[in-house]
Design an enzyme around this catalytic site. Structure first.
Site, PDB file in Angstrom:
ATOM      1  N   ALA A 268     -85.426 -65.614   3.681  1.00 43.72           N
ATOM      2  CA  ALA A 268     -85.908 -65.747   5.057  1.00 43.72           C
ATOM      3  C   ALA A 268     -87.144 -64.885   5.212  1.00 43.72           C
ATOM      4  CB  ALA A 268     -84.844 -65.265   6.059  1.00 43.72           C
TER       5      ALA A 268
ATOM      6  N   ILE B 121     -81.717 -56.844   0.339  1.00 45.87           N
ATOM      7  CA  ILE B 121     -80.253 -56.977   0.314  1.00 45.87           C
ATOM      8  C   ILE B 121     -79.832 -57.810  -0.906  1.00 45.87           C
ATOM      9  CG2 ILE B 121     -78.231 -57.851   1.569  1.00 45.87           C
ATOM     10  CD1 ILE B 121     -79.824 -57.315   4.196  1.00 45.87           C
TER      11      ILE B 121
ATOM     12  N   GLY C  86     -89.996 -60.189  -1.817  1.00 46.00           N
ATOM     13  CA  GLY C  86     -89.166 -59.651  -2.903  1.00 46.00           C
ATOM     14  C   GLY C  86     -90.038 -59.149  -4.043  1.00 46.00           C
TER      15      GLY C  86
ATOM     16  N   TYR D 160     -87.569 -65.696  15.481  1.00 49.63           N
ATOM     17  CA  TYR D 160     -86.634 -65.239  14.448  1.00 49.63           C
ATOM     18  C   TYR D 160     -85.188 -65.384  14.929  1.00 49.63           C
ATOM     19  CZ  TYR D 160     -84.206 -61.934  11.330  1.00 49.63           C
ATOM     20  OH  TYR D 160     -83.333 -61.345  10.449  1.00 49.63           O
TER      21      TYR D 160
ATOM     22  N   ARG E  46     -80.582 -48.370  17.229  1.00 52.50           N
ATOM     23  CA  ARG E  46     -80.158 -49.375  16.256  1.00 52.50           C
ATOM     24  C   ARG E  46     -78.843 -48.922  15.625  1.00 52.50           C
ATOM     25  NH1 ARG E  46     -83.744 -51.590  18.545  1.00 52.50           N
ATOM     26  NH2 ARG E  46     -85.431 -52.854  17.690  1.00 52.50           N
TER      27      ARG E  46
ATOM     28  N   LEU F  86     -90.984 -64.514  -4.066  1.00 53.95           N
ATOM     29  CA  LEU F  86     -91.632 -63.196  -4.194  1.00 53.95           C
ATOM     30  C   LEU F  86     -92.642 -62.926  -3.072  1.00 53.95           C
ATOM     31  CD1 LEU F  86     -92.071 -62.926  -8.088  1.00 53.95           C
ATOM     32  CD2 LEU F  86     -90.195 -62.101  -6.662  1.00 53.95           C
TER      33      LEU F  86
ATOM     34  N   SER G 204     -78.298 -62.530  12.211  1.00 57.45           N
ATOM     35  CA  SER G 204     -78.822 -61.214  12.601  1.00 57.45           C
ATOM     36  C   SER G 204     -78.321 -60.756  13.968  1.00 57.45           C
ATOM     37  CB  SER G 204     -80.343 -61.308  12.651  1.00 57.45           C
ATOM     38  OG  SER G 204     -80.877 -60.216  13.337  1.00 57.45           O
TER      39      SER G 204
ATOM     40  N   ASP H 149     -86.328 -67.016  -5.520  1.00 62.12           N
ATOM     41  CA  ASP H 149     -87.122 -66.191  -4.594  1.00 62.12           C
ATOM     42  C   ASP H 149     -88.594 -66.511  -4.854  1.00 62.12           C
ATOM     43  OD1 ASP H 149     -86.415 -63.092  -3.163  1.00 62.12           O
ATOM     44  OD2 ASP H 149     -88.472 -63.822  -3.330  1.00 62.12           O
TER      45      ASP H 149
ATOM     46  N   VAL I  61     -87.956 -50.479   9.407  1.00 61.66           N
ATOM     47  CA  VAL I  61     -88.528 -49.203   9.834  1.00 61.66           C
ATOM     48  C   VAL I  61     -88.207 -48.057   8.870  1.00 61.66           C
ATOM     49  CG1 VAL I  61     -86.636 -48.544  11.421  1.00 61.66           C
ATOM     50  CG2 VAL I  61     -88.960 -47.771  11.848  1.00 61.66           C
TER      51      VAL I  61
HETATM   52  P1  NAD Z   1     -86.231 -59.269   2.309  1.00 55.80           P
HETATM   53  O1  NAD Z   1     -87.514 -59.716   2.907  1.00 55.80           O
HETATM   54  O2  NAD Z   1     -86.237 -58.090   1.424  1.00 55.80           O
HETATM   55  O3  NAD Z   1     -85.520 -60.464   1.519  1.00 55.80           O
HETATM   56  C1  NAD Z   1     -85.766 -61.815   1.796  1.00 55.80           C
HETATM   57  C2  NAD Z   1     -86.211 -62.451   0.496  1.00 55.80           C
HETATM   58  O4  NAD Z   1     -86.454 -63.830   0.717  1.00 55.80           O
HETATM   59  C3  NAD Z   1     -87.504 -61.842  -0.056  1.00 55.80           C
HETATM   60  O5  NAD Z   1     -87.297 -61.433  -1.390  1.00 55.80           O
HETATM   61  C4  NAD Z   1     -88.511 -62.969   0.030  1.00 55.80           C
HETATM   62  O6  NAD Z   1     -89.459 -62.907  -1.036  1.00 55.80           O
HETATM   63  C5  NAD Z   1     -87.612 -64.183  -0.033  1.00 55.80           C
HETATM   64  N1  NAD Z   1     -88.197 -65.362   0.586  1.00 55.80           N
HETATM   65  C6  NAD Z   1     -88.836 -65.430   1.784  1.00 55.80           C
HETATM   66  N2  NAD Z   1     -89.254 -66.691   1.992  1.00 55.80           N
HETATM   67  C7  NAD Z   1     -88.863 -67.421   0.904  1.00 55.80           C
HETATM   68  C8  NAD Z   1     -89.010 -68.777   0.532  1.00 55.80           C
HETATM   69  N3  NAD Z   1     -89.642 -69.653   1.324  1.00 55.80           N
HETATM   70  N4  NAD Z   1     -88.486 -69.180  -0.647  1.00 55.80           N
HETATM   71  C9  NAD Z   1     -87.849 -68.303  -1.467  1.00 55.80           C
HETATM   72  N5  NAD Z   1     -87.686 -67.007  -1.155  1.00 55.80           N
HETATM   73  C10 NAD Z   1     -88.183 -66.575   0.014  1.00 55.80           C
HETATM   74  O7  NAD Z   1     -85.204 -59.073   3.518  1.00 55.80           O
HETATM   75  P2  NAD Z   1     -83.725 -58.503   3.539  1.00 55.80           P
HETATM   76  O8  NAD Z   1     -83.766 -57.321   4.412  1.00 55.80           O
HETATM   77  O9  NAD Z   1     -83.174 -58.408   2.161  1.00 55.80           O
HETATM   78  O10 NAD Z   1     -82.989 -59.664   4.332  1.00 55.80           O
HETATM   79  C11 NAD Z   1     -82.141 -60.608   3.695  1.00 55.80           C
HETATM   80  C12 NAD Z   1     -81.595 -61.542   4.765  1.00 55.80           C
HETATM   81  O11 NAD Z   1     -80.852 -60.800   5.723  1.00 55.80           O
HETATM   82  C13 NAD Z   1     -82.681 -62.281   5.556  1.00 55.80           C
HETATM   83  O12 NAD Z   1     -82.202 -63.562   5.851  1.00 55.80           O
HETATM   84  C14 NAD Z   1     -82.802 -61.481   6.838  1.00 55.80           C
HETATM   85  O13 NAD Z   1     -83.274 -62.252   7.905  1.00 55.80           O
HETATM   86  C15 NAD Z   1     -81.364 -61.048   7.035  1.00 55.80           C
HETATM   87  N6  NAD Z   1     -81.224 -59.813   7.816  1.00 55.80           N
HETATM   88  C16 NAD Z   1     -81.700 -58.627   7.341  1.00 55.80           C
HETATM   89  C17 NAD Z   1     -81.511 -57.474   8.092  1.00 55.80           C
HETATM   90  C18 NAD Z   1     -81.992 -56.120   7.636  1.00 55.80           C
HETATM   91  O14 NAD Z   1     -81.794 -55.140   8.373  1.00 55.80           O
HETATM   92  N7  NAD Z   1     -82.588 -55.980   6.466  1.00 55.80           N
HETATM   93  C19 NAD Z   1     -80.841 -57.549   9.316  1.00 55.80           C
HETATM   94  C20 NAD Z   1     -80.420 -58.798   9.776  1.00 55.80           C
HETATM   95  C21 NAD Z   1     -80.586 -59.918   9.005  1.00 55.80           C
HETATM   96  C1  UD1 Z   2     -84.333 -55.587  11.829  1.00 51.06           C
HETATM   97  C2  UD1 Z   2     -84.608 -56.491  10.648  1.00 51.06           C
HETATM   98  C3  UD1 Z   2     -84.287 -57.910  11.011  1.00 51.06           C
HETATM   99  C4  UD1 Z   2     -82.869 -57.952  11.539  1.00 51.06           C
HETATM  100  C5  UD1 Z   2     -82.630 -56.964  12.690  1.00 51.06           C
HETATM  101  C6  UD1 Z   2     -81.149 -56.895  13.065  1.00 51.06           C
HETATM  102  C7  UD1 Z   2     -86.371 -56.065   9.002  1.00 51.06           C
HETATM  103  C8  UD1 Z   2     -87.825 -56.073   8.726  1.00 51.06           C
HETATM  104  N1  UD1 Z   2     -86.016 -56.420  10.249  1.00 51.06           N
HETATM  105  O1  UD1 Z   2     -85.184 -55.908  12.936  1.00 51.06           O
HETATM  106  O2  UD1 Z   2     -84.384 -58.741   9.861  1.00 51.06           O
HETATM  107  O3  UD1 Z   2     -82.533 -59.248  11.915  1.00 51.06           O
HETATM  108  O4  UD1 Z   2     -82.993 -55.675  12.243  1.00 51.06           O
HETATM  109  O5  UD1 Z   2     -80.924 -55.895  13.983  1.00 51.06           O
HETATM  110  O6  UD1 Z   2     -85.568 -55.768   8.159  1.00 51.06           O
HETATM  111  N2  UD1 Z   2     -90.807 -49.697  14.373  1.00 51.06           N
HETATM  112  C9  UD1 Z   2     -91.779 -48.727  14.563  1.00 51.06           C
HETATM  113  N3  UD1 Z   2     -92.727 -48.602  13.613  1.00 51.06           N
HETATM  114  C10 UD1 Z   2     -92.782 -49.367  12.468  1.00 51.06           C
HETATM  115  C11 UD1 Z   2     -91.783 -50.339  12.278  1.00 51.06           C
HETATM  116  C12 UD1 Z   2     -90.806 -50.485  13.256  1.00 51.06           C
HETATM  117  O7  UD1 Z   2     -91.770 -48.024  15.574  1.00 51.06           O
HETATM  118  O8  UD1 Z   2     -93.694 -49.176  11.659  1.00 51.06           O
HETATM  119  C13 UD1 Z   2     -89.763 -49.870  15.397  1.00 51.06           C
HETATM  120  C14 UD1 Z   2     -89.653 -51.289  15.911  1.00 51.06           C
HETATM  121  O9  UD1 Z   2     -90.584 -51.545  16.929  1.00 51.06           O
HETATM  122  C15 UD1 Z   2     -88.198 -51.305  16.374  1.00 51.06           C
HETATM  123  C16 UD1 Z   2     -87.496 -50.375  15.386  1.00 51.06           C
HETATM  124  O10 UD1 Z   2     -88.509 -49.570  14.811  1.00 51.06           O
HETATM  125  O11 UD1 Z   2     -88.092 -50.782  17.663  1.00 51.06           O
HETATM  126  C17 UD1 Z   2     -86.772 -51.123  14.278  1.00 51.06           C
HETATM  127  O12 UD1 Z   2     -87.704 -52.039  13.717  1.00 51.06           O
HETATM  128  P1  UD1 Z   2     -87.350 -52.937  12.433  1.00 51.06           P
HETATM  129  O13 UD1 Z   2     -86.932 -52.082  11.316  1.00 51.06           O
HETATM  130  O14 UD1 Z   2     -88.458 -53.907  12.231  1.00 51.06           O
HETATM  131  O15 UD1 Z   2     -85.987 -53.613  12.924  1.00 51.06           O
HETATM  132  P2  UD1 Z   2     -85.604 -54.743  13.945  1.00 51.06           P
HETATM  133  O16 UD1 Z   2     -86.769 -55.259  14.725  1.00 51.06           O
HETATM  134  O17 UD1 Z   2     -84.426 -54.217  14.675  1.00 51.06           O
END
Ligand code: NAD
Ligand code: UD1
Length: 320
Positions: free
Chosen positions: A79, A13, A37, A147, A215, A34, A123, A32, A191
């Site tokens: 995170a 994101i 990332g 989490y 979802r 990495l 989240s 970051d 996923v």
């Molecule tokens: P992501 O893992 O791609 O991004 C998180 C970034 O944080 C990564 O680039 C990672 O390298 C960096 N990071 C982790 N630990 C660190 C540390 N100690 N110091 C510096 N950098 C660090 O995940 P994302 O999907 O881009 O999520 C961004 C934010 O949104 C997170 O806080 C995540 O919990 C939240 N979020 C994401 C989703 C989703 O569906 N992707 C849903 C709900 C919440």
């Molecule tokens: C995701 C986000 C989390 C966020 C949440 C909000 C990631 C990694 N996770 O979690 O940061 O807070 O949405 O709703 O971005 N699954 C499979 N096979 C796989 C991977 C996943 O079956 O290989 C299933 C999981 O068990 C789950 C669903 O797919 O039932 C979604 O999984 P995932 O993408 O990890 O999302 P969340 O757990 O919802």
């Protein structure tokens, strides 16, 4: 032009947000470590941003960074984003997902830093498995995993730092974000990034459960717009759901993706994951009051994602 800090900005994101902010002429600094990332996510804008590879849990480093730069906006995205990873490693993930957030807020307060808005990424996981649907921001929560507990506590600290000390803050609860630049390489990755990778490589996808879990999938382009809306337009310090407002089962999203990609996904079924949520759907009325309107349908978003990844793998193939 604003001076913006994105923690976790090399991630999924964060890097999408960075591209948009740079395009709009803002000054962007990214921290970051990495761990998830990728520098590749920032390669197009590498000359236009300040990138620092560092751990946000290094408090001294963060203090110096905050003191030296007068950031207008801080998007706190760093995170461990995986629910399943937090179940495996509750203590290390807590340090990142909660302690680093609180320390940053406290430093801003103690030094009276004149920021315009601190945006914390919470989240949908905070809602847990409560039956009521769709999920509204003022409903009870049920954080079921480390989490979700850390996200909920950090979100409350974020709002409390406004309530008690007047720091301008806001929190967002992302639902399931998908799109370009999400790293598929960990078994804990989002996923749709894993499914994209498996479809491309014609490999078997492991589905945990029977695929009936739902979802609220939202395209990252809509999330980038929502984040800026919230940062710039929220009248008060509060929490907003960021989602599409549509509920799709894992089975249905796979079918739609197969249509878009013109490929069939090979699936191996395993038991449901510990702590996994069954149903997830957002009420997006609140963020719509700020003018939010999702632009991507699930099909359009998957198409854009698939086309992007296909181009990316072609260009990688040419370089290898
Ligand atoms: P992501 O893992 O791609 O991004 C998180 C970034 O944080 C990564 O680039 C990672 O390298 C960096 N990071 C982790 N630990 C660190 C540390 N100690 N110091 C510096 N950098 C660090 O995940 P994302 O999907 O881009 O999520 C961004 C934010 O949104 C997170 O806080 C995540 O919990 C939240 N979020 C994401 C989703 C989703 O569906 N992707 C849903 C709900 C919440
Ligand atoms: C995701 C986000 C989390 C966020 C949440 C909000 C990631 C990694 N996770 O979690 O940061 O807070 O949405 O709703 O971005 N699954 C499979 N096979 C796989 C991977 C996943 O079956 O290989 C299933 C999981 O068990 C789950 C669903 O797919 O039932 C979604 O999984 P995932 O993408 O990890 O999302 P969340 O757990 O919802």
């Amino acid at each position: 032009m604003s001076n913006v800090l994105i923690t976790g900005g090399a991630g999924f994101i964060g890097s999408n947000l960075a591209h948009d902010l740079v395009e709009k002429g803002n000054k962007v600094t990214i921290v970051d470590d990495l761990s998830m990332g990728r520098l590749e996510n920032l390669v197009d804008i590498q000359d236009k941003i300040i990138f620092i590879e560092h751990d946000v849990c290094d408090h001294e480093f963060m203090h110096e960074l905050l003191l030296k730069n007068n950031f207008d906006y801080i998007y706190y995205l760093a995170a461990v984003a995986s629910v399943a990873d937090s179940v495996e490693r509750p203590v290390p993930t807590h340090k990142i997902n909660q302690e680093s957030v609180l320390d940053t807020l406290e430093f801003i307060r103690a030094n009276e830093l004149k920021i315009k808005r601190f945006v914390f990424s919470s989240s949908a996981a905070v809602y847990g498995n409560l039956k009521a649907s769709p999920k509204k921001e003022d409903m009870p929560v049920q954080p079921l995993t480390p989490y979700a507990v850390d996200k909920y506590a950090s979100e409350r600290f974020t709002l409390d730092y406004n309530y008690l000390y007047g720091v301008p803050t806001v929190a967002v609860r992302f639902f399931n974000v998908y799109g370009p630049m999400q790293n598929p390489e960990s078994p804990y990755s989002g996923v749709l990034s894993i499914i994209t990778d498996k479809l491309q490589k014609n490999e078997t996808f492991t589905l945990y459960g029977d695929g009936s879990q739902t979802r609220d999938f939202v395209y990252v382009g809509d999330v980038v717009a929502a984040l800026q809306l919230v940062a710039e337009k929220t009248p008060i310090s509060t929490v907003y759901n960021i989602a599409d407002g549509g509920e799709t089962s894992l089975n249905d999203v796979i079918h739609t993706y197969e249509e878009v990609a013109h490929r069939k996904l090979d699936i191996n079924y395993l038991p449901k994951r510990n702590g996994d949520i069954d149903k997830s759907l957002a009420d997006v009325t609140k963020i719509k009051t700020l003018g939010f309107k999702p632009k991507w349908t699930l099909k359009d978003g998957l198409k854009e994602y698939w086309d992007y990844e296909e181009k990316r793998s072609e260009s990688h193939g040419q370089h290898e």
